[in-house]
Motif scaffolding. Structure first.
Motif, PDB file in Angstrom:
ATOM      1  N   ALA A 131       0.839  -1.205   0.000  1.00  0.00           N
ATOM      2  CA  ALA A 131       0.000   0.000   0.000  1.00  0.00           C
ATOM      3  C   ALA A 131       0.870   1.250   0.000  1.00  0.00           C
ATOM      4  CB  ALA A 131      -0.933  -0.013   1.209  1.00  0.00           C
ATOM      5  N   VAL A 132       1.971   1.197   0.768  1.00  0.00           N
ATOM      6  CA  VAL A 132       2.882   2.339   0.818  1.00  0.00           C
ATOM      7  C   VAL A 132       3.515   2.550  -0.560  1.00  0.00           C
ATOM      8  CG1 VAL A 132       5.064   3.181   1.769  1.00  0.00           C
ATOM      9  CG2 VAL A 132       3.364   2.156   3.287  1.00  0.00           C
ATOM     10  N   LEU A 133       3.976   1.449  -1.178  1.00  0.00           N
ATOM     11  CA  LEU A 133       4.613   1.553  -2.490  1.00  0.00           C
ATOM     12  C   LEU A 133       3.662   2.098  -3.544  1.00  0.00           C
ATOM     13  CD1 LEU A 133       6.830  -1.660  -2.625  1.00  0.00           C
ATOM     14  CD2 LEU A 133       7.571   0.734  -2.481  1.00  0.00           C
ATOM     15  N   GLU A 134       2.372   1.671  -3.443  1.00  0.00           N
ATOM     16  CA  GLU A 134       1.380   2.154  -4.407  1.00  0.00           C
ATOM     17  C   GLU A 134       1.249   3.670  -4.363  1.00  0.00           C
ATOM     18  OE1 GLU A 134      -2.633   0.554  -4.168  1.00  0.00           O
ATOM     19  OE2 GLU A 134      -1.808  -1.435  -4.555  1.00  0.00           O
ATOM     20  N   ARG A 135       1.346   4.198  -3.139  1.00  0.00           N
ATOM     21  CA  ARG A 135       1.144   5.635  -2.973  1.00  0.00           C
ATOM     22  C   ARG A 135       2.446   6.422  -3.049  1.00  0.00           C
ATOM     23  NH1 ARG A 135      -2.577   2.689  -0.721  1.00  0.00           N
ATOM     24  NH2 ARG A 135      -4.717   3.438  -0.390  1.00  0.00           N
ATOM     25  N   ALA A 136       3.577   5.704  -3.011  1.00  0.00           N
ATOM     26  CA  ALA A 136       4.872   6.379  -2.955  1.00  0.00           C
ATOM     27  C   ALA A 136       5.131   7.296  -4.157  1.00  0.00           C
ATOM     28  CB  ALA A 136       5.984   5.351  -2.804  1.00  0.00           C
ATOM     29  N   PRO A 137       4.804   6.876  -5.388  1.00  0.00           N
ATOM     30  CA  PRO A 137       5.124   7.754  -6.522  1.00  0.00           C
ATOM     31  C   PRO A 137       4.510   9.148  -6.384  1.00  0.00           C
ATOM     32  CG  PRO A 137       4.453   5.596  -7.305  1.00  0.00           C
ATOM     33  CD  PRO A 137       4.228   5.601  -5.827  1.00  0.00           C
ATOM     34  N   ALA A 138       3.245   9.204  -5.970  1.00  0.00           N
ATOM     35  CA  ALA A 138       2.580  10.507  -5.821  1.00  0.00           C
ATOM     36  C   ALA A 138       3.251  11.330  -4.734  1.00  0.00           C
ATOM     37  CB  ALA A 138       1.104  10.318  -5.508  1.00  0.00           C
ATOM     38  N   THR A 139       3.578  10.654  -3.613  1.00  0.00           N
ATOM     39  CA  THR A 139       4.237  11.351  -2.506  1.00  0.00           C
ATOM     40  C   THR A 139       5.591  11.892  -2.946  1.00  0.00           C
ATOM     41  OG1 THR A 139       3.205   9.703  -1.095  1.00  0.00           O
ATOM     42  CG2 THR A 139       4.837  11.121  -0.073  1.00  0.00           C
ATOM     43  N   LEU A 140       6.335  11.036  -3.662  1.00  0.00           N
ATOM     44  CA  LEU A 140       7.655  11.449  -4.125  1.00  0.00           C
ATOM     45  C   LEU A 140       7.557  12.626  -5.079  1.00  0.00           C
ATOM     46  CD1 LEU A 140       9.731   8.210  -4.729  1.00  0.00           C
ATOM     47  CD2 LEU A 140      10.109  10.033  -3.062  1.00  0.00           C
ATOM     48  N   LYS A 141       6.580  12.547  -5.983  1.00  0.00           N
ATOM     49  CA  LYS A 141       6.402  13.610  -6.966  1.00  0.00           C
ATOM     50  C   LYS A 141       6.183  14.944  -6.248  1.00  0.00           C
ATOM     51  CE  LYS A 141       3.973  11.947 -10.543  1.00  0.00           C
ATOM     52  NZ  LYS A 141       2.678  11.719 -11.224  1.00  0.00           N
ATOM     53  N   PRO A 189      12.499  17.911   7.354  1.00  0.00           N
ATOM     54  CA  PRO A 189      12.931  18.581   8.580  1.00  0.00           C
ATOM     55  C   PRO A 189      14.063  17.880   9.313  1.00  0.00           C
ATOM     56  CG  PRO A 189      10.553  18.385   8.493  1.00  0.00           C
ATOM     57  CD  PRO A 189      11.086  17.558   7.388  1.00  0.00           C
ATOM     58  N   SER A 190      14.146  16.577   9.326  1.00  0.00           N
ATOM     59  CA  SER A 190      15.238  15.943  10.051  1.00  0.00           C
ATOM     60  C   SER A 190      15.611  14.667   9.325  1.00  0.00           C
ATOM     61  CB  SER A 190      14.817  15.636  11.481  1.00  0.00           C
ATOM     62  OG  SER A 190      13.905  14.563  11.451  1.00  0.00           O
ATOM     63  N   PRO A 191      16.830  14.193   9.538  1.00  0.00           N
ATOM     64  CA  PRO A 191      17.246  12.989   8.812  1.00  0.00           C
ATOM     65  C   PRO A 191      16.279  11.835   9.039  1.00  0.00           C
ATOM     66  CG  PRO A 191      19.062  13.911  10.090  1.00  0.00           C
ATOM     67  CD  PRO A 191      17.856  14.718  10.425  1.00  0.00           C
ATOM     68  N   SER A 192      15.859  11.631  10.291  1.00  0.00           N
ATOM     69  CA  SER A 192      15.042  10.449  10.555  1.00  0.00           C
ATOM     70  C   SER A 192      13.688  10.539   9.864  1.00  0.00           C
ATOM     71  CB  SER A 192      14.864  10.256  12.048  1.00  0.00           C
ATOM     72  OG  SER A 192      14.342  11.434  12.608  1.00  0.00           O
ATOM     73  N   SER A 193      13.037  11.703   9.956  1.00  0.00           N
ATOM     74  CA  SER A 193      11.727  11.785   9.323  1.00  0.00           C
ATOM     75  C   SER A 193      11.890  11.821   7.810  1.00  0.00           C
ATOM     76  CB  SER A 193      10.944  12.992   9.821  1.00  0.00           C
ATOM     77  OG  SER A 193      11.590  14.166   9.442  1.00  0.00           O
ATOM     78  N   GLY A 194      13.040  12.348   7.356  1.00  0.00           N
ATOM     79  CA  GLY A 194      13.304  12.331   5.934  1.00  0.00           C
ATOM     80  C   GLY A 194      13.396  10.909   5.419  1.00  0.00           C
ATOM     81  N   TRP A 195      14.060  10.046   6.173  1.00  0.00           N
ATOM     82  CA  TRP A 195      14.159   8.650   5.752  1.00  0.00           C
ATOM     83  C   TRP A 195      12.816   7.955   5.824  1.00  0.00           C
ATOM     84  CZ3 TRP A 195      19.228   7.644   8.940  1.00  0.00           C
ATOM     85  CH2 TRP A 195      20.285   8.325   8.301  1.00  0.00           C
ATOM     86  N   ALA A 196      12.081   8.293   6.879  1.00  0.00           N
ATOM     87  CA  ALA A 196      10.770   7.664   7.031  1.00  0.00           C
ATOM     88  C   ALA A 196       9.894   8.031   5.841  1.00  0.00           C
ATOM     89  CB  ALA A 196      10.107   8.120   8.327  1.00  0.00           C
ATOM     90  N   PHE A 197      10.109   9.249   5.369  1.00  0.00           N
ATOM     91  CA  PHE A 197       9.369   9.753   4.223  1.00  0.00           C
ATOM     92  C   PHE A 197       9.619   8.869   3.003  1.00  0.00           C
ATOM     93  CE2 PHE A 197       7.669  13.219   1.708  1.00  0.00           C
ATOM     94  CZ  PHE A 197       8.358  13.113   0.516  1.00  0.00           C
ATOM     95  N   PHE A 198      10.882   8.476   2.839  1.00  0.00           N
ATOM     96  CA  PHE A 198      11.184   7.629   1.693  1.00  0.00           C
ATOM     97  C   PHE A 198      10.784   6.185   1.977  1.00  0.00           C
ATOM     98  CE2 PHE A 198      13.908  11.169   0.394  1.00  0.00           C
ATOM     99  CZ  PHE A 198      13.522  11.246  -0.930  1.00  0.00           C
TER     100      PHE A 198
END
Lengths: 537, 153
Positions: B93-103, B144-153
């Motif tokens: 589910a995360v991967l399905e939505r990841a492209p839009a989030t990344l964009k 905002p921070s490395p950890s949340s940045g990684w979580a974002f990806f």
């Protein structure tokens, strides 16, 4: 230079074309004249108001968001026609019920196929029912088959299967019951009992709900989450292929977005709310493309009969006398509702036209409060989720007038459900219904065995009502069932565990090129799309 | 250098675990039985036997500590479990939505870097060092921070 002139002109133009491209009042060429003869082909684009259904496996989700889609994908043993209030043949061509009401024998039609091309056999019906009841499936709808022999044993893990389903040959299914269950056919017509192909369920596992395979008139094509679901006609459907080539459900939670898309002609059908109703119903070009139906939903203030002073029947009656319902419905709900007399709505087969509800009588309300020792009134806390806030606000002034000081507390819907389920509330505003079977509806909300989450949130308890509803539950004669449930309703209305407010008027707007939509009372979104056709060029 | 990287990795692991714990607890403190999500808002009723069966199958009848440790154990193996409603794998589910989030994220990052750099590197009389700071301030609003940045990806 004079561009400001165009602004009101544009506005006017917008008003006159507000019904989409085909509804020009001057009779422009946009509308294809209908010959009245259904034609094949075309796509129907429907507005889907409720948010992404997340799962299209019929045993996992069954709310409007999912069911308006799954009802087209999964065929059932029998078909319930909610508009005609009839039960018709489905995958079962015919059936017999034994005189004692305990054995149902279904004869399947030969040649009916799943979307993967395989013919449907009796074993598929048995598999579907096993799967629904299997505790490992964790289905919220397992109890649709409660009462089938061996249900309890299978649920408790004491048996490996559902004993009461037998398949003497490929086209015969026998269902044996422990007690008569006159509402069974309603349950067998619900998508929750929609027939599934075992090989696809096993192949896809938990992803079956993402790529559903059934045997209904339409088959699954694609699904873009939070965006759209596409279905196409199933050419081998036993009833013949539907008229439409394709159906697209566009998931649009925003009313303004749907409105704009409808007016641009990009949406063919949408269900509208109060504010839109006010606008569209006053537009003569829209009126012919509007379908209205009293839905089987009763909006009411649920009064917790265990919390003083609501434990006093006089106080509950006073609340019912205090409000001028027609006026609130007109002013707050733009007349998109019907005045309620009791819990059973006007489109139910058990609606009682002779039932006398509560009229607007503030004098009587004050008198009743006085008799209850509450001359000075009392404080009433009403909980509701924000969708109902304006409805409650519409009542507040009237209740205040007789001395009932309402405090509205808004919270999210699940919190409201948590609190009504646990009995931790004084009054709660909600809508309840959707079930064509009046006995099941009344049994769930007013029988004392269903306190709390099971439906009787007001903890209403009357032994006479209990007895009447129990008798109705097992009565096979339809006329007698209705008589019993109406007798129970009369007592319930008299004792007023609810403030009976209104029945929803559901309204659907469609473009002039859409034909065959029905006023469906269970939910207007439950359209039988095999009857729908379009003549858009 | 090696010990620095190790220290930062350990810190990140601690932060990530902390986030999962806090989110997990928040979701449980927030009222609202998850079972309601399976039912229609307009006629949400469920008898106790059925409710109990669903809780059991999803492990919702277990104590919170057991539920959390089970989640954490599976997450370490890369298994985020299945959605209670869609029954889809959560990773999927995360991967399905990841492209839009990344964009969206990348577009925002692009704007932020462009704005930030041009704002920060504008030549200033006397070479104000805070200009360099502001050059990184804008992008840091997106990640905002490395950890949340990684979580974002």
């Amino acid at each position: 230079m004079r561009s400001w002139v165009y602004i009101p002109l544009l506005a006017l133009l917008l008003i006159f074309t507000s019904c989409g491209t085909g509804g020009s009042p001057t009779g422009g060429p946009a509308e294809t004249p209908s010959t009245g003869e259904p034609r094949y082909g075309g796509t129907l684009v429907r507005g889907h108001n409720y948010g992404d259904p997340a799962n299209l496996d019929p045993i996992v989700k069954n709310e409007v968001a999912a069911q308006m889609v799954t009802m087209n994908l999964f065929d059932t043993l029998v078909h319930v026609d909610p508009a005609a209030k009839e039960i018709r043949a489905g995958l079962a061509e015919s059936w017999e019920i034994s005189p004692d009401g305990l054995t149902y024998t279904f004869h399947l039609r030969e040649g009916a196929k799943f979307h993967n091309g395989r013919e449907i056999h009796a074993q598929d019906i048995a598999y579907t029912f096993q799967r629904l009841v299997d505790p490992k499936s964790a289905s919220p709808f397992a109890n649709r088959l409660e009462g089938v022999v061996g249900y309890g044993a299978f649920r408790q893990g004491e048996a490996a299967g559902l004993a009461g389903v037998e398949t003497p040959d490929d086209y015969t299914v026998v269902l044996r019951l422990e007690k008569p269950k006159p509402g069974l056919l309603y349950d067998l017509g619900n998508p929750a009992t929609g027939i599934v192909p075992r090989e696809e369920v096993e192949r896809l596992g938990d992803d079956f709900g993402q790529q559903p395979v059934g045997s209904g008139p339409f088959q699954f094509v694609s699904w873009k989450k939070d965006d759209q679901i596409v279905l196409k006609a199933f050419p081998d459907y036993w009833g013949g292929r539907p008229y439409l080539d394709q159906v697209v459900f566009r998931i649009m939670k925003e009313e303004a977005t749907r409105d704009a898309e409808f007016q641009a002609g990009n949406l063919d059908v949408m269900v509208i709310g109060e504010a839109q109703y006010k606008r569209y119903s006053q537009d003569p070009t829209c009126k012919p493309n509007m379908i209205e139906v009293p839905e089987l939903f009763t909006r009411a203030l649920h009064l917790n009969t265990t919390k003083p002073p609501l434990d006093n029947v006089k106080v509950r009656q006073a609340i019912n006398y205090a409000v001028d319902k027609p006026l609130v419905i007109e002013k707050v709900l733009s007349n998109k509702a019907y005045v309620a007399v009791g819990p059973i709505p006007s489109s139910s087969p058990a609606f009682n036209p002779d039932l006398k509800g509560y009229g607007y009588d503030p004098e009587k309300a004050r008198q009743l409060l006085k008799e209850a020792g509450l001359e000075d009134g009392f404080d009433l806390e009403v909980i509701a989720y924000n969708y109902w806030a304006s409805s409650v606000e519409g009542l507040m002034g009237y209740l205040q007038e007789v001395g009932i000081r309402v405090k509205l507390v808004q919270m999210d819907s699940t919190t409201v459900f948590d609190r009504t389920a646990s009995g931790d509330f004084q009054a709660a505003f909600n809508s309840y219904g959707g079930n064509l079977d009046p006995v099941m509806t009344m049994y769930r909300i007013f029988h004392s065995s269903n306190f709390g989450r099971a439906g009787n949130t007001t903890h209403y308890h009357n032994p006479q009502v209990d007895a009447l509803l129990e008798e109705a539950l097992y009565e096979m004669d339809e006329a007698r069932r209705i008589q019993l449930v109406q007798e129970a309703e009369k007592i319930v209305v008299e004792e007023a565990p609810w403030f009976f407010f209104n029945y929803n008027k559901a309204v659907m707007m469609h473009q002039p090129w859409v034909h065959g939509l029905q006023p469906v009372p269970t939910d207007i979104d439950y359209q039988d799309l095999t009857k729908v056709w379009v003549d858009k060029k | 250098m090696g010990s620095f990287i190790l220290r930062r990795l350990l810190q990140t692991a601690a932060i990530l675990t902390g986030i999962t714990l806090i989110v997990f607890l928040l979701m449980n403190v927030a009222s609202g039985d998850p079972l309601w999500a399976l039912l229609d808002q307009k006629s949400a009723t469920l008898d106790e036997e059925t409710a109990q069966n669903i809780r059991q199958q999803w492990g919702l009848d277990q104590p919170l500590t057991v539920q959390y440790l089970r989640f954490l154990g599976n997450a370490l193996k890369g298994d985020l479990g299945r959605s209670f409603i869609s029954r889809q794998k959560v990773t999927q589910a995360v991967l399905e939505r990841a492209p839009a989030t990344l964009k969206l994220g990348l577009a925002a990052l692009f704007i932020a870097v462009a704005l930030g750099l041009s704002a920060g590197l504008r030549p200033r009389c006397g070479g104000d060092p805070s200009g360099i700071f502001s050059a990184w301030w804008w992008p840091s609003q997106v990640f905002p921070s490395p950890s949340s940045g990684w979580a974002f990806f």
